[in-house]
Write a protein that holds these residues in place. Structure first.
Motif, short mmCIF file in Angstrom:
data_model
loop_
_atom_site.label_atom_id
_atom_site.label_comp_id
_atom_site.label_asym_id
_atom_site.label_seq_id
_atom_site.Cartn_x
_atom_site.Cartn_y
_atom_site.Cartn_z
N PRO A 9 -13.05 -28.60 -59.23
CA PRO A 9 -14.10 -27.60 -59.48
C PRO A 9 -15.37 -28.21 -60.03
O PRO A 9 -16.48 -27.77 -59.70
N GLU A 10 -15.24 -29.26 -60.86
CA GLU A 10 -16.42 -29.88 -61.47
C GLU A 10 -17.31 -30.53 -60.41
O GLU A 10 -18.54 -30.49 -60.52
N LEU A 11 -16.70 -31.13 -59.41
CA LEU A 11 -17.47 -31.77 -58.35
C LEU A 11 -17.96 -30.76 -57.32
O LEU A 11 -19.05 -30.92 -56.76
N LEU A 12 -17.16 -29.73 -57.08
CA LEU A 12 -17.51 -28.76 -56.05
C LEU A 12 -18.56 -27.76 -56.52
O LEU A 12 -19.43 -27.35 -55.73
N ALA A 13 -18.50 -27.37 -57.79
CA ALA A 13 -19.36 -26.30 -58.30
C ALA A 13 -20.84 -26.49 -58.00
O ALA A 13 -21.51 -25.57 -57.52
N PRO A 14 -21.43 -27.66 -58.27
CA PRO A 14 -22.87 -27.79 -58.00
C PRO A 14 -23.23 -27.75 -56.52
O PRO A 14 -24.38 -27.49 -56.17
N LEU A 15 -22.25 -27.99 -55.65
CA LEU A 15 -22.51 -27.98 -54.22
C LEU A 15 -22.45 -26.58 -53.62
O LEU A 15 -22.88 -26.37 -52.49
N THR A 19 -23.47 -19.48 -53.99
CA THR A 19 -22.54 -18.63 -53.24
C THR A 19 -21.86 -17.63 -54.16
O THR A 19 -21.89 -17.78 -55.39
N ILE A 20 -21.21 -16.63 -53.55
CA ILE A 20 -20.50 -15.64 -54.36
C ILE A 20 -19.25 -16.24 -55.00
O ILE A 20 -18.65 -15.61 -55.88
N PHE A 21 -18.86 -17.45 -54.59
CA PHE A 21 -17.66 -18.08 -55.12
C PHE A 21 -17.97 -19.01 -56.30
O PHE A 21 -17.05 -19.53 -56.94
N SER A 22 -19.25 -19.21 -56.57
CA SER A 22 -19.65 -20.10 -57.65
C SER A 22 -19.08 -19.62 -58.98
O SER A 22 -19.15 -18.44 -59.31
N GLY A 23 -18.51 -20.52 -59.76
CA GLY A 23 -17.98 -20.18 -61.06
C GLY A 23 -16.58 -19.61 -61.03
O GLY A 23 -16.03 -19.25 -62.09
N ASN A 24 -15.99 -19.50 -59.85
CA ASN A 24 -14.63 -18.95 -59.77
C ASN A 24 -13.80 -19.80 -58.81
O ASN A 24 -13.23 -19.30 -57.85
N GLU A 50 -10.34 -13.52 -63.93
CA GLU A 50 -10.65 -14.57 -62.96
C GLU A 50 -10.93 -14.01 -61.57
O GLU A 50 -11.72 -14.56 -60.82
N THR A 51 -10.24 -12.92 -61.22
CA THR A 51 -10.27 -12.47 -59.83
C THR A 51 -10.94 -11.12 -59.62
O THR A 51 -10.97 -10.63 -58.50
N SER A 52 -11.48 -10.51 -60.66
CA SER A 52 -12.11 -9.21 -60.49
C SER A 52 -13.46 -9.32 -59.79
O SER A 52 -13.96 -8.37 -59.21
N ALA A 53 -14.06 -10.49 -59.85
CA ALA A 53 -15.34 -10.70 -59.19
C ALA A 53 -15.15 -10.67 -57.68
O ALA A 53 -14.05 -10.73 -57.16
N ALA A 56 -13.41 -15.55 -55.17
CA ALA A 56 -12.69 -16.60 -55.89
C ALA A 56 -12.08 -17.52 -54.84
O ALA A 56 -11.74 -17.10 -53.73
N ILE A 57 -11.94 -18.81 -55.20
CA ILE A 57 -11.36 -19.80 -54.28
C ILE A 57 -10.18 -20.47 -54.97
O ILE A 57 -10.25 -20.84 -56.14
#
Length: 287
Positions: A9-15, A19-24, A50-53, A56-57
């Motif tokens: 997640p740390e590497l993927l998040a900034p990329l 998106t709507i999946f950012s932060g989850n 975690e999943t109400s947004a 999520a991935i």
């Protein structure tokens, strides 16, 4: 597996920041199935935050019981492929859920082209092919209440850097590495995939909310895009594993996303059967 290519997640998040999946983003070393994990998380109170947004991935380095459509297994070699599931809550009817698989096929196609330059084919409704061999598959599962989707999970498996497959998969399966002749970054590819899924999902939501006089044509722009991206959409001689099995020539999608096949007995709609190509004879017109 090289540590630099771990899909964390740390590497993927900034990329995937916009998106709507950012932060989850949830990453696991080993799971039975990312789809099963996402479906369970969607309904358990302890995972509500975690999943109400909307998005999520769930991503795993390895699956021990990966699943495909029709009860098939998905070979999930450790650290060489992408095994992920997208949890979404689209305001749609279960009858329209096929579009989730179809837009995901476009997303995989775009992500692969962006990272590798290769142009995959889409085999309706959920397979991605290179040189007529499958390298990616999509499994969409959902829960509905009162005629509306409560949530849906789109599972996507991509063979990225596999160099070989178990004997039972060898004739039909391939990987991006086998087709492209080089290794590819799984991190870069999954980031491109998340961005593409986000883009296609937003387009689907816009189509659902757009004013239109003929509801049956609401998804027509997406239907035409799928048709233009797939050699299986028009003029392909196929065998359909449904209703006892039959042969015919594909004739586009209907307004619900189902595949039309012309046979000697008339036009038929493929609802959920598997579609496989047949060698065309000069006189072939379907049967």
């Amino acid at each position: 597996m090289a540590d630099f290519d771990r899909i964390s997640p740390e590497l993927l998040a900034p990329l995937v920041r916009n998106t709507i999946f950012s932060g989850n983003i949830h990453h696991y070393d080993q799971v039975e199935s990312t789809n099963a994990l996402a479906l369970k998380a969607a309904t358990q109170p302890e995972h509500a935050a975690e999943t109400s947004a909307e998005g999520a991935i769930f991503i795993a380095e390895e699956q021990t019981a990966g699943r495909g459509r029709g009860g098939h297994t998905w070979h999930s070699e450790r650290g060489t492929g992408i095994y992920c599931s997208f949890l979404i809550r689209p305001p749609m009817s279960p009858a329209d859920a096929l579009w989730l698989s179809l837009i995901s096929g476009i997303a995989v196609q775009d992500a692969v082209k962006e990272i590798t330059g290769m142009q995959p084919d889409i085999r309706w409704p959920n397979d991605l092919l290179l040189h007529d061999k499958k390298f990616a598959g999509i499994l969409t599962e959902m829960k509905s209440e009162g005629g509306r989707l409560n949530h849906a999970v789109i599972g996507i498996g991509i063979n990225v850097n596999q160099q070989s497959f178990p004997e039972q998969f060898r004739t039909a399966a391939t990987s991006l590495r086998l087709e492209g002749g080089q290794e590819y970054s799984r991190l870069e590819l999954v980031a491109a995939l998340v961005r593409a899924v986000d883009r296609e999902y937003r387009a689907l939501l816009r189509a659902m909310n757009s004013p239109i006089r003929t509801p049956a044509l609401r998804f027509e722009p997406i239907m035409r895009r799928v048709e233009s991206r797939s050699s299986y959409a028009h003029g392909k001689l196929v065998h359909v594993d449904e209703d006892g099995g039959y042969n015919g020539v594909t004739d586009g999608l209907d307004p619900r996303g189902f595949l039309r096949v012309r046979t000697d007995k008339g036009l038929r709609m493929v609802i959920s059967g598997s579609v496989r190509p047949l060698a065309r004879r000069p006189d072939a017109a379907g049967s």
